[in-house]
Write a protein that holds these residues in place. Structure first.
Motif, PDB file in Angstrom:
ATOM      1  N   LEU A  31       0.855  -1.182   0.000  1.00  0.00           N
ATOM      2  CA  LEU A  31       0.000   0.000   0.000  1.00  0.00           C
ATOM      3  C   LEU A  31       0.892   1.233   0.000  1.00  0.00           C
ATOM      4  O   LEU A  31       1.777   1.365   0.852  1.00  0.00           O
ATOM      5  CB  LEU A  31      -0.901   0.021   1.235  1.00  0.00           C
ATOM      6  CG  LEU A  31      -1.729  -1.239   1.491  1.00  0.00           C
ATOM      7  CD1 LEU A  31      -2.498  -1.109   2.790  1.00  0.00           C
ATOM      8  CD2 LEU A  31      -2.666  -1.506   0.330  1.00  0.00           C
ATOM      9  N   LEU A  32       0.670   2.115  -0.957  1.00  0.00           N
ATOM     10  CA  LEU A  32       1.427   3.358  -1.048  1.00  0.00           C
ATOM     11  C   LEU A  32       0.463   4.501  -0.741  1.00  0.00           C
ATOM     12  O   LEU A  32      -0.419   4.806  -1.539  1.00  0.00           O
ATOM     13  CB  LEU A  32       2.025   3.523  -2.446  1.00  0.00           C
ATOM     14  CG  LEU A  32       2.983   2.413  -2.891  1.00  0.00           C
ATOM     15  CD1 LEU A  32       3.363   2.591  -4.353  1.00  0.00           C
ATOM     16  CD2 LEU A  32       4.216   2.387  -2.003  1.00  0.00           C
ATOM     17  N   ASP A  33       0.626   5.089   0.435  1.00  0.00           N
ATOM     18  CA  ASP A  33      -0.247   6.179   0.872  1.00  0.00           C
ATOM     19  C   ASP A  33       0.504   7.501   0.786  1.00  0.00           C
ATOM     20  O   ASP A  33       1.553   7.663   1.411  1.00  0.00           O
ATOM     21  CB  ASP A  33      -0.707   5.949   2.318  1.00  0.00           C
ATOM     22  CG  ASP A  33      -1.674   4.792   2.420  1.00  0.00           C
ATOM     23  OD1 ASP A  33      -2.780   4.906   1.859  1.00  0.00           O
ATOM     24  OD2 ASP A  33      -1.327   3.766   3.046  1.00  0.00           O
ATOM     25  N   TRP A  34      -0.041   8.432  -0.004  1.00  0.00           N
ATOM     26  CA  TRP A  34       0.530   9.764  -0.109  1.00  0.00           C
ATOM     27  C   TRP A  34      -0.294  10.726   0.731  1.00  0.00           C
ATOM     28  O   TRP A  34      -1.523  10.753   0.629  1.00  0.00           O
ATOM     29  CB  TRP A  34       0.498  10.266  -1.552  1.00  0.00           C
ATOM     30  CG  TRP A  34       1.664   9.889  -2.382  1.00  0.00           C
ATOM     31  CD1 TRP A  34       2.852  10.551  -2.488  1.00  0.00           C
ATOM     32  CD2 TRP A  34       1.764   8.771  -3.268  1.00  0.00           C
ATOM     33  NE1 TRP A  34       3.668   9.912  -3.378  1.00  0.00           N
ATOM     34  CE2 TRP A  34       3.024   8.812  -3.875  1.00  0.00           C
ATOM     35  CE3 TRP A  34       0.895   7.729  -3.601  1.00  0.00           C
ATOM     36  CZ2 TRP A  34       3.447   7.868  -4.792  1.00  0.00           C
ATOM     37  CZ3 TRP A  34       1.318   6.793  -4.511  1.00  0.00           C
ATOM     38  CH2 TRP A  34       2.582   6.864  -5.102  1.00  0.00           C
ATOM     39  N   MET A  35       0.385  11.538   1.523  1.00  0.00           N
ATOM     40  CA  MET A  35      -0.223  12.658   2.228  1.00  0.00           C
ATOM     41  C   MET A  35       0.249  13.904   1.478  1.00  0.00           C
ATOM     42  O   MET A  35       1.453  14.153   1.382  1.00  0.00           O
ATOM     43  CB  MET A  35       0.212  12.703   3.696  1.00  0.00           C
ATOM     44  CG  MET A  35      -0.080  11.402   4.466  1.00  0.00           C
ATOM     45  SD  MET A  35      -1.768  10.804   4.329  1.00  0.00           S
ATOM     46  CE  MET A  35      -2.648  12.065   5.185  1.00  0.00           C
ATOM     47  N   ILE A  36      -0.702  14.652   0.937  1.00  0.00           N
ATOM     48  CA  ILE A  36      -0.388  15.789   0.069  1.00  0.00           C
ATOM     49  C   ILE A  36      -0.734  17.083   0.808  1.00  0.00           C
ATOM     50  O   ILE A  36      -1.855  17.226   1.318  1.00  0.00           O
ATOM     51  CB  ILE A  36      -1.161  15.687  -1.253  1.00  0.00           C
ATOM     52  CG1 ILE A  36      -0.870  14.327  -1.921  1.00  0.00           C
ATOM     53  CG2 ILE A  36      -0.822  16.849  -2.179  1.00  0.00           C
ATOM     54  CD1 ILE A  36      -1.833  13.956  -3.031  1.00  0.00           C
ATOM     55  N   ALA A  37       0.206  17.990   0.890  1.00  0.00           N
ATOM     56  CA  ALA A  37       0.014  19.254   1.611  1.00  0.00           C
ATOM     57  C   ALA A  37      -1.100  20.081   0.949  1.00  0.00           C
ATOM     58  O   ALA A  37      -1.335  19.968  -0.255  1.00  0.00           O
ATOM     59  CB  ALA A  37       1.314  20.049   1.627  1.00  0.00           C
ATOM     60  N   GLN A  86      -4.784  13.534  -0.210  1.00  0.00           N
ATOM     61  CA  GLN A  86      -4.219  12.195  -0.014  1.00  0.00           C
ATOM     62  C   GLN A  86      -4.687  11.280  -1.133  1.00  0.00           C
ATOM     63  O   GLN A  86      -5.673  11.545  -1.800  1.00  0.00           O
ATOM     64  CB  GLN A  86      -4.610  11.619   1.358  1.00  0.00           C
ATOM     65  CG  GLN A  86      -6.094  11.376   1.577  1.00  0.00           C
ATOM     66  CD  GLN A  86      -6.569  10.024   1.038  1.00  0.00           C
ATOM     67  OE1 GLN A  86      -5.811   9.062   1.027  1.00  0.00           O
ATOM     68  NE2 GLN A  86      -7.804   9.964   0.578  1.00  0.00           N
ATOM     69  N   THR A  87      -3.943  10.199  -1.318  1.00  0.00           N
ATOM     70  CA  THR A  87      -4.358   9.137  -2.239  1.00  0.00           C
ATOM     71  C   THR A  87      -3.631   7.862  -1.854  1.00  0.00           C
ATOM     72  O   THR A  87      -2.646   7.900  -1.096  1.00  0.00           O
ATOM     73  CB  THR A  87      -4.087   9.492  -3.720  1.00  0.00           C
ATOM     74  OG1 THR A  87      -4.765   8.529  -4.543  1.00  0.00           O
ATOM     75  CG2 THR A  87      -2.605   9.522  -4.042  1.00  0.00           C
ATOM     76  N   GLN A  88      -4.140   6.749  -2.361  1.00  0.00           N
ATOM     77  CA  GLN A  88      -3.515   5.461  -2.094  1.00  0.00           C
ATOM     78  C   GLN A  88      -3.435   4.667  -3.393  1.00  0.00           C
ATOM     79  O   GLN A  88      -4.376   4.675  -4.188  1.00  0.00           O
ATOM     80  CB  GLN A  88      -4.317   4.652  -1.073  1.00  0.00           C
ATOM     81  CG  GLN A  88      -3.668   3.321  -0.733  1.00  0.00           C
ATOM     82  CD  GLN A  88      -4.495   2.502   0.241  1.00  0.00           C
ATOM     83  OE1 GLN A  88      -5.535   1.980  -0.113  1.00  0.00           O
ATOM     84  NE2 GLN A  88      -4.023   2.427   1.474  1.00  0.00           N
ATOM     85  N   VAL A  89      -2.308   4.001  -3.594  1.00  0.00           N
ATOM     86  CA  VAL A  89      -2.125   3.072  -4.705  1.00  0.00           C
ATOM     87  C   VAL A  89      -1.857   1.708  -4.084  1.00  0.00           C
ATOM     88  O   VAL A  89      -1.003   1.582  -3.197  1.00  0.00           O
ATOM     89  CB  VAL A  89      -0.951   3.497  -5.620  1.00  0.00           C
ATOM     90  CG1 VAL A  89      -0.700   2.458  -6.702  1.00  0.00           C
ATOM     91  CG2 VAL A  89      -1.217   4.860  -6.237  1.00  0.00           C
ATOM     92  N   VAL A  90      -2.605   0.705  -4.552  1.00  0.00           N
ATOM     93  CA  VAL A  90      -2.410  -0.665  -4.074  1.00  0.00           C
ATOM     94  C   VAL A  90      -1.646  -1.417  -5.157  1.00  0.00           C
ATOM     95  O   VAL A  90      -2.087  -1.486  -6.308  1.00  0.00           O
ATOM     96  CB  VAL A  90      -3.763  -1.357  -3.776  1.00  0.00           C
ATOM     97  CG1 VAL A  90      -3.536  -2.787  -3.295  1.00  0.00           C
ATOM     98  CG2 VAL A  90      -4.557  -0.557  -2.743  1.00  0.00           C
ATOM     99  N   VAL A  91      -0.490  -1.972  -4.772  1.00  0.00           N
ATOM    100  CA  VAL A  91       0.364  -2.716  -5.698  1.00  0.00           C
ATOM    101  C   VAL A  91       0.183  -4.201  -5.398  1.00  0.00           C
ATOM    102  O   VAL A  91       0.427  -4.643  -4.269  1.00  0.00           O
ATOM    103  CB  VAL A  91       1.852  -2.320  -5.530  1.00  0.00           C
ATOM    104  CG1 VAL A  91       2.721  -3.055  -6.539  1.00  0.00           C
ATOM    105  CG2 VAL A  91       2.023  -0.813  -5.645  1.00  0.00           C
ATOM    106  N   THR A  92      -0.258  -4.953  -6.413  1.00  0.00           N
ATOM    107  CA  THR A  92      -0.413  -6.403  -6.253  1.00  0.00           C
ATOM    108  C   THR A  92       0.439  -7.109  -7.301  1.00  0.00           C
ATOM    109  O   THR A  92       0.904  -6.502  -8.270  1.00  0.00           O
ATOM    110  CB  THR A  92      -1.892  -6.835  -6.397  1.00  0.00           C
ATOM    111  OG1 THR A  92      -2.378  -6.383  -7.653  1.00  0.00           O
ATOM    112  CG2 THR A  92      -2.737  -6.261  -5.274  1.00  0.00           C
ATOM    113  N   PHE A  93       0.617  -8.392  -7.097  1.00  0.00           N
ATOM    114  CA  PHE A  93       1.483  -9.209  -7.949  1.00  0.00           C
ATOM    115  C   PHE A  93       0.707 -10.441  -8.396  1.00  0.00           C
ATOM    116  O   PHE A  93      -0.071 -11.007  -7.618  1.00  0.00           O
ATOM    117  CB  PHE A  93       2.732  -9.640  -7.170  1.00  0.00           C
ATOM    118  CG  PHE A  93       3.458  -8.489  -6.544  1.00  0.00           C
ATOM    119  CD1 PHE A  93       4.462  -7.828  -7.228  1.00  0.00           C
ATOM    120  CD2 PHE A  93       3.118  -8.038  -5.273  1.00  0.00           C
ATOM    121  CE1 PHE A  93       5.111  -6.746  -6.665  1.00  0.00           C
ATOM    122  CE2 PHE A  93       3.773  -6.956  -4.691  1.00  0.00           C
ATOM    123  CZ  PHE A  93       4.772  -6.309  -5.398  1.00  0.00           C
TER     124      PHE A  93
END
Length: 183
Positions: A31-37, A86-93
């Motif tokens: 899970l890649l969670d970005w917190m954006i100002a 904010q946003t989230q990217v879910v990386v799966t394989f």
């Protein structure tokens, strides 16, 4: 004239503060969670994520990205999808890697006040078995032959806006120095 200068002076955050990326592992996903100002945004289309094994083999990844907001981008002169707050990217394989691997994450964003940052690459050492995603120093990854560089052709265009901003800043600074000189 000094009053106009104060009104136009904008302090931009360092890229690390404007866009904080917090990776985590959940079972067989990253899970890649970005917190954006506030007053900053990230481009959806400028997010690139790649995984490589220790021996340099590419691991196929599937990305689940949130829907962003449409924004007319003056730089690209078209509508584009962006993320605020904010946003989230879910990386799966397709097959979960059994060994630790390197995750390369590239992103690019801008401040609403007009500064676009160059593309930023971050690297993480991910171990799904232990549930860890630790940041790697860029220098350690650059020294390795497995450093992915898929976006090199786009890099010069992305650097023109910050360089232009720097030119204006230097011209302004030079003008101020000339105004303060006694002769």
């Amino acid at each position: 004239n000094d009053m106009g200068l104060a009104a136009n002076e904008v302090q931009f955050l360092p890229v690390e503060e404007a866009y904080q990326l917090l990776p985590s592992v959940a079972s067989d996903r990253v899970l890649l969670d970005w917190m954006i100002a506030p007053e900053y945004f990230l481009y959806r289309e400028r997010m690139k994520i790649e995984a490589t094994t220790n021996d340099g083999k590419s691991l196929p990844v599937m990305l689940a990205m949130q829907t962003g907001e449409n924004k007319y981008d003056e730089y690209f002169e078209r509508d584009t999808e962006v993320y605020h707050h904010q946003t989230q990217v879910v990386v799966t394989f397709s097959t979960a890697p059994l060994q630790p691997f390197t995750l390369a994450v590239e992103s690019q964003g801008c401040a609403e006040a007009g500064l676009c940052y160059p593309p930023r690459q971050q690297f993480f050492r991910v171990d799904l078995a232990s549930g860890t995603a630790e940041p790697l120093e860029d220098a350690a990854v650059i020294a390795a032959p497995t450093n992915p560089q898929p976006s090199q052709p786009d890099a010069p265009a992305a650097h023109t806006v910050p360089n232009l901003s720097m030119i204006f800043l230097m011209a302004l600074l030079g003008g101020l120095i000339l105004n303060l000189m006694p002769c």
